[in-house]
Design a protein around this motif. Sequence first.
Motif, PDB file in Angstrom:
ATOM      1  N   ARG A   1      -4.736   0.805   4.313  1.00 60.21           N
ATOM      2  CA  ARG A   1      -4.900  -0.490   5.174  1.00 60.21           C
ATOM      3  C   ARG A   1      -4.521   0.221   6.802  1.00 60.21           C
ATOM      4  NH1 ARG A   1       1.546  -3.191   5.350  1.00 60.21           N
ATOM      5  NH2 ARG A   1       2.150  -1.802   5.882  1.00 60.21           N
TER       6      ARG A   1
ATOM      7  N   THR B   1       1.351   0.060  -0.609  1.00 59.97           N
ATOM      8  CA  THR B   1       0.656  -0.374   0.038  1.00 59.97           C
ATOM      9  C   THR B   1       0.165   1.611   1.520  1.00 59.97           C
ATOM     10  OG1 THR B   1       0.604  -2.517  -0.017  1.00 59.97           O
ATOM     11  CG2 THR B   1      -0.638  -1.263   2.246  1.00 59.97           C
TER      12      THR B   1
ATOM     13  N   LYS C   1       5.906  -3.288  -2.373  1.00 64.30           N
ATOM     14  CA  LYS C   1       4.808  -4.219  -2.343  1.00 64.30           C
ATOM     15  C   LYS C   1       4.506  -3.253  -0.772  1.00 64.30           C
ATOM     16  CE  LYS C   1       2.148  -7.700  -3.464  1.00 64.30           C
ATOM     17  NZ  LYS C   1       2.056  -9.050  -3.977  1.00 64.30           N
TER      18      LYS C   1
ATOM     19  N   SER D   1      -0.183   4.124  -0.298  1.00 65.12           N
ATOM     20  CA  SER D   1      -1.604   4.095  -1.118  1.00 65.12           C
ATOM     21  C   SER D   1      -2.472   4.880   0.671  1.00 65.12           C
ATOM     22  CB  SER D   1      -1.550   2.741  -1.209  1.00 65.12           C
ATOM     23  OG  SER D   1      -3.638   3.232  -1.743  1.00 65.12           O
TER      24      SER D   1
ATOM     25  N   LEU E   1      -3.676  -2.722  -4.397  1.00 67.28           N
ATOM     26  CA  LEU E   1      -2.822  -1.980  -2.605  1.00 67.28           C
ATOM     27  C   LEU E   1      -3.533  -0.878  -1.980  1.00 67.28           C
ATOM     28  CD1 LEU E   1       0.425  -2.358  -3.348  1.00 67.28           C
ATOM     29  CD2 LEU E   1      -0.918  -4.181  -2.443  1.00 67.28           C
ATOM     30  N   GLY E   2      -4.370  -0.874  -0.678  1.00 63.32           N
ATOM     31  CA  GLY E   2      -5.386  -0.006  -0.224  1.00 63.32           C
ATOM     32  C   GLY E   2      -6.323   0.032  -1.253  1.00 63.32           C
TER      33      GLY E   2
END
Length: 187
Positions: free
Chosen positions: A184, A172, A168, A175, A113-114
């Motif tokens: 992201r 994300t 999640k 992260s 994630l990321g």
Amino acid sequence: MKSGILLIGVALLCAMPVRADMAEQMKSLPDKIVVSNEDETLNFHKGTRPDSFFVFEDKVNGNRYRQTYQSGVCLASVTYQPANIGRMSNAKVKRQIKELTKFQVSRQDSYRLGAHTFFMNAGSTPEQAIVLMLAGKDNTLIKVDMACQALPNMNERANMKSAIFWAKELATVASATFNPEKGRKEK
């Protein structure tokens, strides 16, 4: 002897901006994390209690920072803490998540994630779903804890899958906050 004391003083002065910077990064976590455009009660908002952002001060190991979030069905927190486990590796993160898990695990997984790989333990009962996600970053850990009440129109498996999806989303965002150039892009 005096040069050793001087070096320690310089090291402490250099470490201060890093700690202040981490507190600022934690405070820069978004006030709202959108996981559903259809149902506002599923979106996460920063906690409103005075202890929703908390710093666990530890002069020996380094400070831990925790930000809580809540939605209509879940309570969650994002924690950034020193790992104190030496050189970071996936095996050490897996060992740490095993030590931190205090519930019966129904599912384990890992997700990129990321900029981070998060390892996940999840469990459920008919009343709630619990998710713990952990990633290593340099010599620190990023932890996402979540407990969600069961939605009455869904079975236990579907409730757990929903909680994992929401965890999640928080991971994300965390992260991206701790590595904005690799995380992201915001919508």
